[in-house]
Design a protein around this motif. Structure first.
Motif, PDB file in Angstrom:
ATOM      1  N   GLY A   1     -65.147   0.496  -8.649  1.00  0.00           N
ATOM      2  CA  GLY A   1     -66.145   0.786  -7.637  1.00  0.00           C
ATOM      3  C   GLY A   1     -67.104   0.374  -9.148  1.00  0.00           C
ATOM      4  O   GLY A   1     -68.990   0.440  -9.173  1.00  0.00           O
ATOM      5  N   ALA A   2     -66.635   0.278 -10.769  1.00  0.00           N
ATOM      6  CA  ALA A   2     -67.855  -0.092 -11.780  1.00  0.00           C
ATOM      7  C   ALA A   2     -68.659  -1.358 -12.010  1.00  0.00           C
ATOM      8  O   ALA A   2     -67.034  -2.290 -11.897  1.00  0.00           O
ATOM      9  N   LEU A   3     -69.330  -1.895 -12.113  1.00  0.00           N
ATOM     10  CA  LEU A   3     -69.727  -3.365 -12.000  1.00  0.00           C
ATOM     11  C   LEU A   3     -68.516  -4.229 -13.380  1.00  0.00           C
ATOM     12  O   LEU A   3     -68.449  -5.145 -12.898  1.00  0.00           O
ATOM     13  N   THR A   4     -68.754  -4.118 -14.532  1.00  0.00           N
ATOM     14  CA  THR A   4     -68.343  -4.862 -15.792  1.00  0.00           C
ATOM     15  C   THR A   4     -66.956  -4.754 -15.910  1.00  0.00           C
ATOM     16  O   THR A   4     -65.855  -5.814 -15.911  1.00  0.00           O
ATOM     17  N   PRO A   5     -65.588  -2.916 -15.220  1.00  0.00           N
ATOM     18  CA  PRO A   5     -65.301  -2.664 -15.303  1.00  0.00           C
ATOM     19  C   PRO A   5     -63.951  -3.700 -14.570  1.00  0.00           C
ATOM     20  O   PRO A   5     -63.358  -4.111 -15.047  1.00  0.00           O
ATOM     21  N   HIS A   6     -64.479  -3.820 -13.487  1.00  0.00           N
ATOM     22  CA  HIS A   6     -64.422  -4.762 -12.281  1.00  0.00           C
ATOM     23  C   HIS A   6     -64.036  -5.883 -12.332  1.00  0.00           C
ATOM     24  O   HIS A   6     -63.265  -6.120 -11.813  1.00  0.00           O
ATOM     25  N   LEU A   7     -65.241  -6.480 -12.976  1.00  0.00           N
ATOM     26  CA  LEU A   7     -65.319  -8.038 -13.286  1.00  0.00           C
ATOM     27  C   LEU A   7     -64.563  -8.372 -14.649  1.00  0.00           C
ATOM     28  O   LEU A   7     -63.379  -9.017 -14.125  1.00  0.00           O
ATOM     29  N   TYR A   8     -63.704  -7.419 -14.961  1.00  0.00           N
ATOM     30  CA  TYR A   8     -63.015  -7.593 -16.871  1.00  0.00           C
ATOM     31  C   TYR A   8     -62.409  -7.912 -16.468  1.00  0.00           C
ATOM     32  O   TYR A   8     -60.889  -8.869 -17.144  1.00  0.00           O
ATOM     33  N   PHE A   9     -61.604  -7.203 -15.316  1.00  0.00           N
ATOM     34  CA  PHE A   9     -59.805  -7.400 -14.132  1.00  0.00           C
ATOM     35  C   PHE A   9     -59.512  -9.160 -14.576  1.00  0.00           C
ATOM     36  O   PHE A   9     -58.269  -8.729 -13.856  1.00  0.00           O
ATOM     37  N   LYS A  10     -60.463  -9.517 -13.635  1.00  0.00           N
ATOM     38  CA  LYS A  10     -60.315 -11.036 -13.571  1.00  0.00           C
ATOM     39  C   LYS A  10     -60.710 -11.820 -14.765  1.00  0.00           C
ATOM     40  O   LYS A  10     -61.402 -13.274 -13.944  1.00  0.00           O
ATOM     41  N   THR A  11     -60.545 -11.911 -15.836  1.00  0.00           N
ATOM     42  CA  THR A  11     -61.088 -12.660 -16.639  1.00  0.00           C
ATOM     43  C   THR A  11     -59.718 -13.312 -17.393  1.00  0.00           C
ATOM     44  O   THR A  11     -58.728 -11.930 -17.153  1.00  0.00           O
ATOM     45  N   GLY A  12     -59.622 -13.650 -18.320  1.00  0.00           N
ATOM     46  CA  GLY A  12     -58.547 -13.523 -18.755  1.00  0.00           C
ATOM     47  C   GLY A  12     -59.044 -14.023 -20.556  1.00  0.00           C
ATOM     48  O   GLY A  12     -58.714 -14.001 -21.237  1.00  0.00           O
ATOM     49  N   ILE A  13     -59.816 -12.879 -20.717  1.00  0.00           N
ATOM     50  CA  ILE A  13     -60.187 -12.373 -22.183  1.00  0.00           C
ATOM     51  C   ILE A  13     -58.756 -11.057 -22.280  1.00  0.00           C
ATOM     52  O   ILE A  13     -58.269 -10.037 -21.687  1.00  0.00           O
ATOM     53  N   ILE A  14     -59.089 -10.641 -23.695  1.00  0.00           N
ATOM     54  CA  ILE A  14     -58.010  -9.934 -24.370  1.00  0.00           C
ATOM     55  C   ILE A  14     -58.057  -7.915 -23.908  1.00  0.00           C
ATOM     56  O   ILE A  14     -57.286  -7.507 -23.781  1.00  0.00           O
ATOM     57  N   ASP A  15     -59.435  -7.535 -24.075  1.00  0.00           N
ATOM     58  CA  ASP A  15     -59.820  -6.891 -23.719  1.00  0.00           C
ATOM     59  C   ASP A  15     -59.072  -5.720 -22.738  1.00  0.00           C
ATOM     60  O   ASP A  15     -59.287  -4.870 -23.290  1.00  0.00           O
ATOM     61  N   PRO A  16     -59.360  -6.025 -22.016  1.00  0.00           N
ATOM     62  CA  PRO A  16     -58.560  -5.016 -20.986  1.00  0.00           C
ATOM     63  C   PRO A  16     -57.437  -4.471 -21.240  1.00  0.00           C
ATOM     64  O   PRO A  16     -57.258  -3.204 -20.876  1.00  0.00           O
ATOM     65  N   THR A  17     -56.704  -5.743 -21.204  1.00  0.00           N
ATOM     66  CA  THR A  17     -55.380  -4.892 -22.359  1.00  0.00           C
ATOM     67  C   THR A  17     -55.126  -4.471 -23.030  1.00  0.00           C
ATOM     68  O   THR A  17     -54.498  -3.203 -23.148  1.00  0.00           O
ATOM     69  N   PHE A  18     -55.787  -4.659 -23.678  1.00  0.00           N
ATOM     70  CA  PHE A  18     -56.043  -3.870 -25.772  1.00  0.00           C
ATOM     71  C   PHE A  18     -56.463  -2.578 -24.821  1.00  0.00           C
ATOM     72  O   PHE A  18     -56.269  -1.703 -25.574  1.00  0.00           O
ATOM     73  N   ASN A  19     -57.732  -2.419 -24.175  1.00  0.00           N
ATOM     74  CA  ASN A  19     -58.217  -1.042 -24.068  1.00  0.00           C
ATOM     75  C   ASN A  19     -57.478   0.630 -23.388  1.00  0.00           C
ATOM     76  O   ASN A  19     -57.518   0.770 -23.543  1.00  0.00           O
ATOM     77  N   LEU A  20     -56.331  -0.669 -22.307  1.00  0.00           N
ATOM     78  CA  LEU A  20     -55.086   0.163 -21.991  1.00  0.00           C
ATOM     79  C   LEU A  20     -54.311   0.433 -23.018  1.00  0.00           C
ATOM     80  O   LEU A  20     -53.651   2.086 -23.396  1.00  0.00           O
ATOM     81  N   PHE A  21     -54.524  -0.006 -23.617  1.00  0.00           N
ATOM     82  CA  PHE A  21     -53.107   0.115 -24.659  1.00  0.00           C
ATOM     83  C   PHE A  21     -53.511   1.577 -25.693  1.00  0.00           C
ATOM     84  O   PHE A  21     -53.026   2.685 -25.813  1.00  0.00           O
ATOM     85  N   ILE A  22     -54.651   1.197 -26.313  1.00  0.00           N
ATOM     86  CA  ILE A  22     -55.468   2.394 -26.790  1.00  0.00           C
ATOM     87  C   ILE A  22     -55.825   3.552 -25.966  1.00  0.00           C
ATOM     88  O   ILE A  22     -55.547   4.894 -26.671  1.00  0.00           O
ATOM     89  N   PHE A  23     -56.219   3.632 -24.810  1.00  0.00           N
ATOM     90  CA  PHE A  23     -55.862   4.466 -24.250  1.00  0.00           C
ATOM     91  C   PHE A  23     -54.776   5.478 -23.860  1.00  0.00           C
ATOM     92  O   PHE A  23     -54.613   6.698 -24.145  1.00  0.00           O
ATOM     93  N   LEU A  24     -53.528   4.975 -23.462  1.00  0.00           N
ATOM     94  CA  LEU A  24     -52.758   5.636 -23.790  1.00  0.00           C
ATOM     95  C   LEU A  24     -51.845   6.203 -24.799  1.00  0.00           C
ATOM     96  O   LEU A  24     -51.656   7.273 -25.270  1.00  0.00           O
ATOM     97  N   GLY A  25     -52.729   5.417 -26.026  1.00  0.00           N
ATOM     98  CA  GLY A  25     -52.338   6.238 -27.368  1.00  0.00           C
ATOM     99  C   GLY A  25     -52.578   7.294 -27.285  1.00  0.00           C
ATOM    100  O   GLY A  25     -52.544   8.310 -27.927  1.00  0.00           O
ATOM    101  N   VAL A  26     -53.881   7.654 -27.101  1.00  0.00           N
ATOM    102  CA  VAL A  26     -55.358   8.366 -27.409  1.00  0.00           C
ATOM    103  C   VAL A  26     -54.181   9.567 -26.316  1.00  0.00           C
ATOM    104  O   VAL A  26     -54.250  10.992 -26.375  1.00  0.00           O
ATOM    105  N   CYS A  27     -53.884   9.354 -25.183  1.00  0.00           N
ATOM    106  CA  CYS A  27     -53.491  10.040 -23.805  1.00  0.00           C
ATOM    107  C   CYS A  27     -52.368  10.554 -24.322  1.00  0.00           C
ATOM    108  O   CYS A  27     -51.612  12.190 -24.437  1.00  0.00           O
ATOM    109  N   TYR A  28     -51.323  10.297 -24.870  1.00  0.00           N
ATOM    110  CA  TYR A  28     -49.797  10.361 -25.308  1.00  0.00           C
ATOM    111  C   TYR A  28     -50.258  11.638 -27.218  1.00  0.00           C
ATOM    112  O   TYR A  28     -49.641  12.435 -27.102  1.00  0.00           O
ATOM    113  N   VAL A  29     -51.085  11.293 -27.617  1.00  0.00           N
ATOM    114  CA  VAL A  29     -51.237  12.081 -29.245  1.00  0.00           C
ATOM    115  C   VAL A  29     -52.130  13.089 -28.338  1.00  0.00           C
ATOM    116  O   VAL A  29     -51.965  14.444 -29.269  1.00  0.00           O
ATOM    117  N   TYR A  30     -52.646  13.503 -27.229  1.00  0.00           N
ATOM    118  CA  TYR A  30     -53.210  14.718 -26.632  1.00  0.00           C
ATOM    119  C   TYR A  30     -52.465  15.395 -25.875  1.00  0.00           C
ATOM    120  O   TYR A  30     -52.081  16.920 -26.642  1.00  0.00           O
TER     121      TYR A  30
END
Length: 553
Positions: free
Chosen positions: A122-151
């Motif tokens: 229910g957040a504005l641009t995060p919701h919108l970006y999952f309905k686009t064809g740009i790279i960043d939503p996929t890129f961001n998930l990988f970065i986040f998982l990398g940080v989670c696992y190093v934690y």
């Protein structure tokens, strides 16, 4: 754990499917990035060359290929089109919601995980970006998982399980590098360094990772990244890699493509675009330097992203989208503390939610009204191209403003009810989210769902409808059709351009003055058209909504 928590993943899967999957093909892809990336995927299909990214059947060194491979997979199943180009991010959106739930459940329990995921839905641009064809939503998930696992590896310092989590962190950071380039490793690495420095200087904390585990993570990153970067160098030499690195340096050091903005640009983008999460997160943008607390990692990641991309000269909205992930966690942490009595609701929180939410609600309400009464506004617009865009014969029903108005009313009501709920110390029973929370985030999600299906198609008609239609009318024909006076990728994707490409057609001026072998058309903006009207080789074909079309004699 309450019995209902077993069904939270299924609930999020259903919500993600309902909100992210419909209407992906409702509007054309938008210039530049969406069309650019979809065209690279289409050219992989056309040429059968999946190892090198191309645009106009020439090497395109700006991005690695992983996201394009996802688009290619979708296009193989669904055919070349808008839906297939956007489907990977919609699926990544569902995966992101589930990731937030399971990480949140691991950290603070299933109710926190649900709260975190619903907040992001229910957040504005995060919701919108999952309905686009740009790279960043996929890129961001990988970065986040990398940080989670190093934690997780840090929590298991010196234990057998630390090596596995260090390797997993390296895997996802490597995938991020394959998605968008070295900036993936830079963001993850800087976050680790910031946490390490704070832990050492302030708390005299033990080392975060053993040397062996740190080296293991780095080796895995390099191994995953080399699956493409190394293969490219082996097969084609270092030229492509050099161009790729040169482009990345140029983005950091100079404003690219006119995207020069003030230093504070990304802070405004996150504040407005990540509403309502951004308002809740503000109070938690600092914390004690304890690396065993996931909040420190998210605070570090937020400031690394915001400072780095504020320094970078090229500033585009989605460059700081990685910050939305830590913002969502910090907001969920604050809201969870409010609901459980660990934090107090403040007047500033109410004011921030009402001000930003009210501003967005008014804008969403007014936008259709502007479209409906555009003729009254045109005399006050000092931009020939914008005025001509507004001449598009868009049909408005006159009721579209209701979407924004209802959203504004529900939003303000939800804010008031949530504030009262917290101040009355109605302790959260930890079995379900309070109604005001569902209303706060659900109203934004529903409003965007309706807006994307009913309002955005009309907006797209003003912005680029005439240009895309022009190319679609030439699709499949043995013609040249190119933009002049401005940059676009639409002609490539919507003409479905095929190889081979005569190298002379890439030379400036050849299609306009050289010996062409097929009918040749040009399109330009009305603000650039005068210089071409007197060209003896061109004949005016038509003008439409700010675009001027010419053909060769």
């Amino acid at each position: 754990m309450p019995q209902s928590a077993r069904y939270y993943p299924l609930l999020l899967l259903l919500l993600g499917a309902v909100f992210y999957l419909p209407f992906l093909g409702r509007v054309h892809l938008f210039d530049w990035d969406e069309i650019n990336f979809a065209e690279s995927a289409r050219e992989m299909l056309v040429t059968g060359n999946y190892a090198r990214v191309q645009i106009n059947f020439e090497p395109f060194w700006e991005k690695p290929p992983l996201f394009f491979w996802l688009q290619v997979t979708a296009m193989r199943v669904l055919g070349v089109g808008e839906y297939a180009a956007r489907l990977p991010n919609a699926l990544i959106g569902i995966a992101t919601l589930l990731t937030f739930f399971f990480v949140g459940k691991r950290l603070h329990g299933p109710q926190f995980g649900l709260l975190w995921a619903i907040g992001y839905l229910g957040a504005l641009t995060p919701h919108l970006y999952f309905k686009t064809g740009i790279i960043d939503p996929t890129f961001n998930l990988f970065i986040f998982l990398g940080v989670c696992y190093v934690y997780e590896a840090v929590l298991r310092y010196g234990q057998a399980g630390a090596a596995r989590y260090a390797a997993l962190s390296g895997l996802f950071v490597g995938l991020a590098v394959l998605t968008k380039g070295p900036v993936g490793a830079l963001l993850a690495g800087l976050t680790f360094v910031v946490v390490w420095v704070l832990a050492r200087l302030v708390r005299r904390f033990r080392p975060l990772l053993t040397l062996g585990h740190a080296l293991l993570a780095i080796v895995v990153v390099l191994a995953v990244a080399s699956a493409w970067f190394g293969l490219e160098v082996i097969q084609n030499g270092p030229w492509f890699l050099k161009e790729f690195i040169t482009y990345q340096i140029r983005l950091f050091s100079t404003p690219d493509a006119g995207h020069g903005q003030p230093f504070y640009y990304h802070f405004v983008v996150v504040l407005l675009g990540c509403f309502p999460l951004s308002i809740f997160a503000i109070r938690y943008l600092y914390t004690q330097p304890d690396p065993r607390d996931f909040r420190l990692w998210m605070v570090a990641l937020f400031w690394v992203v915001m400072i780095l991309f504020s320094i970078v000269k090229t500033k585009i909205v989605h460059y700081s989208s990685m910050a939305w992930f830590p913002v969502s966690y910090l907001a969920a942490r604050h809201l969870h503390d409010l609901l459980t009595g660990r934090a107090q609701w403040s007047r500033w929180l109410t004011a921030g939610l009402i001000f930003v939410g009210g501003l967005l609600g008014v804008l969403l309400t007014a936008l259709p009204v502007v479209g409906q009464y555009k003729m009254a506004l045109i005399p006050y617009i000092n931009d020939r191209f914008a005025v001509a865009n507004l001449q598009a014969p868009v049909q408005w029903g006159g009721w579209e403003w209701i979407i924004g108005a209802v959203y504004l009313m529900v939003l303000l009501t939800a804010i008031a009810r949530l504030a009262r709920h917290v101040r009355q110390k109605n302790q959260w029973n930890e079995t379900e989210l309070p109604g005001p929370v569902w209303a706060l985030f659900g109203s934004t999600a529903v409003c965007l769902w309706l807006y994307l299906s009913l309002i955005v198609p009309n907006i797209e008609e003003y912005v680029q409808g005439a240009a895309v239609r022009f190319y679609e009318t030439k699709q499949g024909q043995h013609v040249y059709a190119e933009p002049i006076g401005y940059k676009s990728y639409a002609q490539l994707f919507y003409l479905r351009k095929q190889p081979p490409v005569d190298p002379r057609t890439r030379q400036p001026g050849f299609l306009m003055n050289g010996p062409v072998d097929r009918p040749t058309f040009f399109i330009t903006k009305i603000t650039e058209a005068d210089q071409y009207r007197t060209n003896p080789n061109l004949v005016l074909d038509r003008e439409e909504n700010g675009y001027v079309m010419f053909r060769r004699r």
